[in-house]
Design a protein around this motif. Structure first.
Motif, short mmCIF file in Angstrom:
data_model
loop_
_atom_site.label_atom_id
_atom_site.label_comp_id
_atom_site.label_asym_id
_atom_site.label_seq_id
_atom_site.Cartn_x
_atom_site.Cartn_y
_atom_site.Cartn_z
N GLU A 131 0.80 -1.18 0.13
CA GLU A 131 0.03 0.08 -0.12
C GLU A 131 0.87 1.31 0.05
O GLU A 131 0.82 2.13 -0.70
N ARG A 132 2.15 1.14 0.86
CA ARG A 132 2.83 2.34 0.76
C ARG A 132 3.58 2.45 -0.51
O ARG A 132 3.59 3.76 -1.12
N ARG A 134 2.40 1.75 -3.57
CA ARG A 134 1.39 2.22 -4.33
C ARG A 134 0.99 3.67 -4.21
O ARG A 134 0.80 4.50 -5.10
N LEU A 135 0.85 4.08 -3.18
CA LEU A 135 0.76 5.66 -2.63
C LEU A 135 1.98 6.64 -3.26
O LEU A 135 1.66 7.42 -3.87
N THR A 137 3.86 5.62 -5.75
CA THR A 137 3.73 5.51 -7.19
C THR A 137 2.88 6.53 -7.68
O THR A 137 2.91 7.57 -8.51
N GLU A 138 1.71 6.74 -7.00
CA GLU A 138 0.39 7.75 -7.33
C GLU A 138 0.93 9.13 -6.86
O GLU A 138 0.62 10.17 -7.97
N ALA A 139 1.57 9.32 -5.95
CA ALA A 139 2.09 10.64 -5.68
C ALA A 139 3.18 11.07 -6.60
O ALA A 139 3.25 12.18 -7.29
N GLU A 140 3.96 10.17 -7.00
CA GLU A 140 5.06 10.58 -8.11
C GLU A 140 4.32 10.95 -9.26
O GLU A 140 4.67 11.65 -10.22
N ARG A 141 3.31 10.02 -9.77
CA ARG A 141 2.53 10.34 -10.95
C ARG A 141 1.89 11.48 -10.96
O ARG A 141 1.99 12.31 -11.81
N ARG A 142 1.24 11.90 -9.86
CA ARG A 142 0.51 13.17 -9.71
C ARG A 142 1.72 14.61 -9.88
O ARG A 142 1.26 15.57 -10.58
N ARG A 143 2.80 14.15 -9.24
CA ARG A 143 3.87 15.26 -9.38
C ARG A 143 4.34 15.48 -10.76
O ARG A 143 4.32 16.55 -11.36
#
Length: 203
Positions: A131-132, A134-135, A137-143
């Motif tokens: 889960e960490r 995944r979060l 990865t999602e934060a990096e994609r948003r950045r």
């Protein structure tokens, strides 16, 4: 033969019904002893009793396991008192053997529960780690998406400014009479410069 079947067949259900199996097996052993069957003919029956006591300790909840052990001890005590001349020594030996098998079963049960608990904790840690990840990865994609958005917006703004500047230059040149606006084309103005034409009379 029927007594042996009555003691061994119930062992098939020792995991699902350990208390009932222990009561049936110990009761059958006591019945054989009261009927006068010699001890040397009951070796398989004794083995079945030990397996039943072990399964009782390994697969039954604490309260039922303790109750089953009491029943087994009482039946063994009754058998020893009726069949043995040295009842005290034989009773102690029977209690030691039956209690030992039951205690080993309880130890196996505790180790099994501990191993299961460790597995659950490991699964929880692995799930939390996933889960960490995944979060993150999602934060990096948003950045990255924000940075791309800023870059594209800056480029478009720059293009708009440059286009506005070019248009202003064209208008200035037209006002100064340096350029002549031609017919509109698909992309905008078609412009050309005024060049003086010198006519020679000899040509």
């Amino acid at each position: 033969m029927p007594a042996a079947i009555a003691m061994t067949v119930p062992l098939l259900w020792r995991r699902r019904l350990p208390l009932i199996v222990a009561v049936v097996v110990v009761g059958s052993f006591t019945t054989q002893t009261l009927l006068g069957i010699p001890d040397n003919a009951q070796l398989s029956a004794m083995a079945a009793v030990l397996v039943a006591c072990f399964s009782l300790g390994a697969h039954a909840p604490r309260t039922r396991a303790a109750g089953g052990l009491v029943v087994a001890m009482a039946s063994a005590g009754l058998t020893v008192v009726i069949d043995s001349e040295s009842a005290a020594a034989d009773l102690g030996f029977a209690a030691l053997v039956l209690g030992g098998a039951w205690a080993v079963g309880r130890l196996v049960r505790a180790r099994s529960h501990e191993s299961h608990a460790h597995k659950l904790r490991a699964d929880d840690l692995a799930a939390a780690s996933e889960e960490r990840a995944r979060l993150a990865t999602e934060a990096e994609r948003r950045r990255i998406a924000r940075e791309l958005h800023d870059i594209v917006a800056h480029s478009l703004s720059l293009m708009v400014v440059q286009a506005g500047g070019a248009e202003q230059i064209v208008r200035t040149e037209l006002l100064n009479g340096r350029l002549e606006a031609g017919p509109r084309s698909e992309g905008g103005f078609r412009v050309h410069a005024r060049f003086p034409v010198h006519m020679s009379s000899g040509s």
